[in-house]
Design a protein around this motif. Structure first.
Motif, PDB file in Angstrom:
ATOM      1  N   GLN A   1      10.725  18.663  -6.782  1.00  0.00           N
ATOM      2  CA  GLN A   1       9.738  19.716  -6.547  1.00  0.00           C
ATOM      3  C   GLN A   1       8.819  19.346  -5.387  1.00  0.00           C
ATOM      4  N   GLU A   2       8.785  20.197  -4.356  1.00  0.00           N
ATOM      5  CA  GLU A   2       7.879  19.947  -3.243  1.00  0.00           C
ATOM      6  C   GLU A   2       6.429  20.136  -3.692  1.00  0.00           C
ATOM      7  N   VAL A   3       5.561  19.269  -3.201  1.00  0.00           N
ATOM      8  CA  VAL A   3       4.131  19.366  -3.483  1.00  0.00           C
ATOM      9  C   VAL A   3       3.439  19.719  -2.159  1.00  0.00           C
ATOM     10  N   PRO A   4       2.800  20.887  -2.079  1.00  0.00           N
ATOM     11  CA  PRO A   4       2.150  21.305  -0.826  1.00  0.00           C
ATOM     12  C   PRO A   4       0.984  20.394  -0.441  1.00  0.00           C
ATOM     13  N   PRO A   5       0.754  20.202   0.849  1.00  0.00           N
ATOM     14  CA  PRO A   5      -0.310  19.309   1.321  1.00  0.00           C
ATOM     15  C   PRO A   5      -1.689  19.563   0.703  1.00  0.00           C
ATOM     16  N   PRO A   6      -2.119  20.813   0.511  1.00  0.00           N
ATOM     17  CA  PRO A   6      -3.467  21.019  -0.040  1.00  0.00           C
ATOM     18  C   PRO A   6      -3.668  20.520  -1.476  1.00  0.00           C
ATOM     19  N   LEU A   7      -2.596  20.162  -2.175  1.00  0.00           N
ATOM     20  CA  LEU A   7      -2.731  19.711  -3.556  1.00  0.00           C
ATOM     21  C   LEU A   7      -3.006  18.212  -3.703  1.00  0.00           C
ATOM     22  N   PHE A   8      -2.883  17.467  -2.633  1.00  0.00           N
ATOM     23  CA  PHE A   8      -3.043  16.014  -2.734  1.00  0.00           C
ATOM     24  C   PHE A   8      -4.495  15.589  -2.825  1.00  0.00           C
ATOM     25  N   GLN A   9      -4.759  14.637  -3.739  1.00  0.00           N
ATOM     26  CA  GLN A   9      -6.072  14.029  -3.831  1.00  0.00           C
ATOM     27  C   GLN A   9      -6.128  12.795  -2.927  1.00  0.00           C
ATOM     28  N   MET A  10      -4.992  12.111  -2.790  1.00  0.00           N
ATOM     29  CA  MET A  10      -4.949  10.871  -2.025  1.00  0.00           C
ATOM     30  C   MET A  10      -3.537  10.678  -1.476  1.00  0.00           C
ATOM     31  N   ILE A  11      -3.460  10.090  -0.280  1.00  0.00           N
ATOM     32  CA  ILE A  11      -2.164   9.748   0.309  1.00  0.00           C
ATOM     33  C   ILE A  11      -2.259   8.335   0.872  1.00  0.00           C
ATOM     34  N   CYS A  12      -1.380   7.457   0.417  1.00  0.00           N
ATOM     35  CA  CYS A  12      -1.264   6.110   0.969  1.00  0.00           C
ATOM     36  C   CYS A  12      -0.359   6.187   2.193  1.00  0.00           C
ATOM     37  N   VAL A  13      -0.828   5.663   3.294  1.00  0.00           N
ATOM     38  CA  VAL A  13      -0.149   5.829   4.574  1.00  0.00           C
ATOM     39  C   VAL A  13       0.297   4.482   5.126  1.00  0.00           C
ATOM     40  N   PRO A  14       1.606   4.323   5.357  1.00  0.00           N
ATOM     41  CA  PRO A  14       2.063   3.091   6.002  1.00  0.00           C
ATOM     42  C   PRO A  14       1.795   3.171   7.505  1.00  0.00           C
ATOM     43  N   GLY A  15       1.880   2.052   8.165  1.00  0.00           N
ATOM     44  CA  GLY A  15       1.715   2.038   9.607  1.00  0.00           C
ATOM     45  C   GLY A  15       2.112   0.684  10.147  1.00  0.00           C
ATOM     46  N   VAL A  16       2.203   0.616  11.447  1.00  0.00           N
ATOM     47  CA  VAL A  16       2.521  -0.649  12.098  1.00  0.00           C
ATOM     48  C   VAL A  16       1.223  -1.384  12.412  1.00  0.00           C
ATOM     49  N   LEU A  17       0.207  -0.629  12.761  1.00  0.00           N
ATOM     50  CA  LEU A  17      -1.031  -1.186  13.282  1.00  0.00           C
ATOM     51  C   LEU A  17      -2.188  -0.304  12.845  1.00  0.00           C
ATOM     52  N   PHE A  18      -3.274  -0.923  12.401  1.00  0.00           N
ATOM     53  CA  PHE A  18      -4.475  -0.183  12.019  1.00  0.00           C
ATOM     54  C   PHE A  18      -5.675  -0.798  12.700  1.00  0.00           C
ATOM     55  N   GLY A  19      -6.582   0.057  13.186  1.00  0.00           N
ATOM     56  CA  GLY A  19      -7.843  -0.407  13.740  1.00  0.00           C
ATOM     57  C   GLY A  19      -8.878  -0.498  12.647  1.00  0.00           C
ATOM     58  N   THR A  20      -9.916  -1.283  12.872  1.00  0.00           N
ATOM     59  CA  THR A  20     -10.953  -1.467  11.858  1.00  0.00           C
ATOM     60  C   THR A  20     -11.775  -0.204  11.643  1.00  0.00           C
ATOM     61  N   ALA A  21     -11.671   0.763  12.539  1.00  0.00           N
ATOM     62  CA  ALA A  21     -12.392   2.031  12.380  1.00  0.00           C
ATOM     63  C   ALA A  21     -11.474   3.118  11.800  1.00  0.00           C
TER      64      ALA A  21
END
Length: 161
Positions: free
Chosen positions: A96-116
């Protein structure tokens, strides 16, 4: 993206992709414990849609967090590329697809993150486009310590977590 930032992304990506599996497991456990402690301070998570991801090589593993979220009554959802040509992904809870407006939180992977909160991913923009459609969701950048750098300038469409 600047040449300097591109070179840094490639360096960090290479380092992450060659991590020892025991280190990935150990560090992932510590990150999951930290996330659980912080998220556990929030209000009732019962019925809350939470975006997670299935880790690619060298990424932070979230299985421990997933189990905890289920036990807390939250509904973990996972991304799936639905149109590679247009670089589109959507989140699903099973089929079941969950539409973007329904999310309370999303954990996001990445290669690089800045401190800001700046984020550089793999360069395809899947998360950038998706997160723009979920402005209400709390975005949590998930990475190992060596993937964090001081504030850097981003050119193009990179999302702030």
């Amino acid at each position: 993206m600047s040449d300097k930032l591109s070179a840094l992304r490639e360096k960090i990506k290479k380092e992450r992709d060659h991590l020892d599996s025991r280190k990935v497991e150990e560090w992932s456990h510590a990150i999951a414990a930290h996330l659980i402690a912080e998220i556990g301070k929030w209000e009732n998570l019962s019925g809350a849609f939470v975006g997670l991801y299935r880790p690619l090589q060298g990424e932070v593993q979230l299985e421990e967090l997933e189990r905890w979220l289920w036990a807390a009554g939250a509904i973990p959802c996972f991304p799936k590329i639905t149109d590679a040509r247009y670089r589109e992904m959507r989140f699903f809870q099973e089929t079941q697809e969950v539409p973007p407006p329904l999310f309370q939180m999303i954990c996001v992977p990445g290669v690089l993150f800045g401190t800001a909160g700046e984020r550089v991913g793999r360069g395809q923009g899947y998360y950038d486009r998706y997160l723009a459609r979920a402005p209400q969701a709390i975005k949590i950048g998930v990475a190992f310590e060596f993937q964090l750098v001081e504030k850097f300038k981003l050119a193009g469409v990179h999302f702030q977590t």
